[in-house]
Design an enzyme around this catalytic site. Sequence first.
Site, mmCIF file in Angstrom:
data_model
loop_
_atom_site.group_PDB
_atom_site.id
_atom_site.type_symbol
_atom_site.label_atom_id
_atom_site.label_comp_id
_atom_site.label_asym_id
_atom_site.label_seq_id
_atom_site.Cartn_x
_atom_site.Cartn_y
_atom_site.Cartn_z
ATOM 1 N N HIS A 1 0.841 -1.201 0.000
ATOM 2 C CA HIS A 1 0.000 0.000 0.000
ATOM 3 C C HIS A 1 0.881 1.257 0.000
ATOM 4 O O HIS A 1 0.626 2.204 -0.750
ATOM 5 C CB HIS A 1 -0.925 -0.043 1.222
ATOM 6 N N GLU A 2 1.924 1.253 0.816
ATOM 7 C CA GLU A 2 2.814 2.425 0.871
ATOM 8 C C GLU A 2 3.592 2.589 -0.436
ATOM 9 O O GLU A 2 3.785 3.709 -0.921
ATOM 10 C CB GLU A 2 3.780 2.310 2.056
ATOM 11 N N HIS B 1 1.409 4.294 -2.924
ATOM 12 C CA HIS B 1 1.337 5.759 -2.764
ATOM 13 C C HIS B 1 2.515 6.421 -3.491
ATOM 14 O O HIS B 1 2.354 7.447 -4.150
ATOM 15 C CB HIS B 1 1.427 6.149 -1.285
ATOM 16 N N GLU C 1 -6.264 6.870 -1.173
ATOM 17 C CA GLU C 1 -6.252 5.655 -0.349
ATOM 18 C C GLU C 1 -6.830 4.468 -1.110
ATOM 19 O O GLU C 1 -6.290 3.362 -1.076
ATOM 20 C CB GLU C 1 -7.017 5.876 0.962
#
Length: 268
Positions: free
Chosen positions: A120-121, A124, A180
């Site tokens: 997920h990071e 981003h 997100e």
Amino acid sequence: MALGFRLRGSTVVFAITLATPTAAAINLVSVQDEIKLGQEAQREVRRQVPVVGGSVGPYVGGIGRQLAAHAAGPRYPYSFSVANYREINAFSLPGGPVWVHRGAIQAAQNESQLAGIVAHEIAHIARRHAAQQISKGIVANGLLNLLGAVLGSGHGARAAEVGASVLANGYLLKFSRDDEREADAVGVQIMRRAGWDARGMLEFMEILRAKEGRDPGVAIFLSTHPAPADRVARLRSIVGGGGRRDTDAFRRIRAELARMPPAPAMPR
Ligand SMILES: [Zn+2]
């Protein structure tokens, strides 16, 4: 898992809190400047944040590099660090640095869940969310002169100067709901390509929801993560089964962490 890091003992002068995301993503910050800003931030974070020793950092770094190899987008210099904080959190800095709190590793029940946090990071960063938020903030705050300084001649030095002046005073950068959702979806793709079971990302979010209101260590995570119920529902519709769920290495790391003194709380 938004970038929600606040430098200790400093005031926020560069708070980007736009409520409504703009329809089109704007990228006024070049990849090069983004990397430089991230490096400035990383230096500051390293000075302030205690890092977990032993085999934990290399282990998380190994997972991170395998995942990052499957991320689309610019070839960012990804790096992975583990903060010795008990709160469940993870964050990314522009252009490469990813941080996972020890509390997040200890809340995960298998390796695919930890891989989900890291993926997920990475998403981003790969999708350039920080650069977009910084661009929006620059426009919204009428800081076009600052933008000129970033993009002007003498590129690197000026960008570093601006980055330093921004970071010296602290910052608080929150990603939008759309960011997100995108980080979840792109993170799932990255996990699948790298061979992990993408259900891990969903499972970890469900662990957080179960702890919500009962474990104060979850509050910081949820404060930077809008609409967890909505994200769980979306994730449920995109994750399939298959792939690596757990490893002996993950269990060894969990045992190693359990032998260490408890992680301290993050300073407020
Ligand atoms: Zn996030």
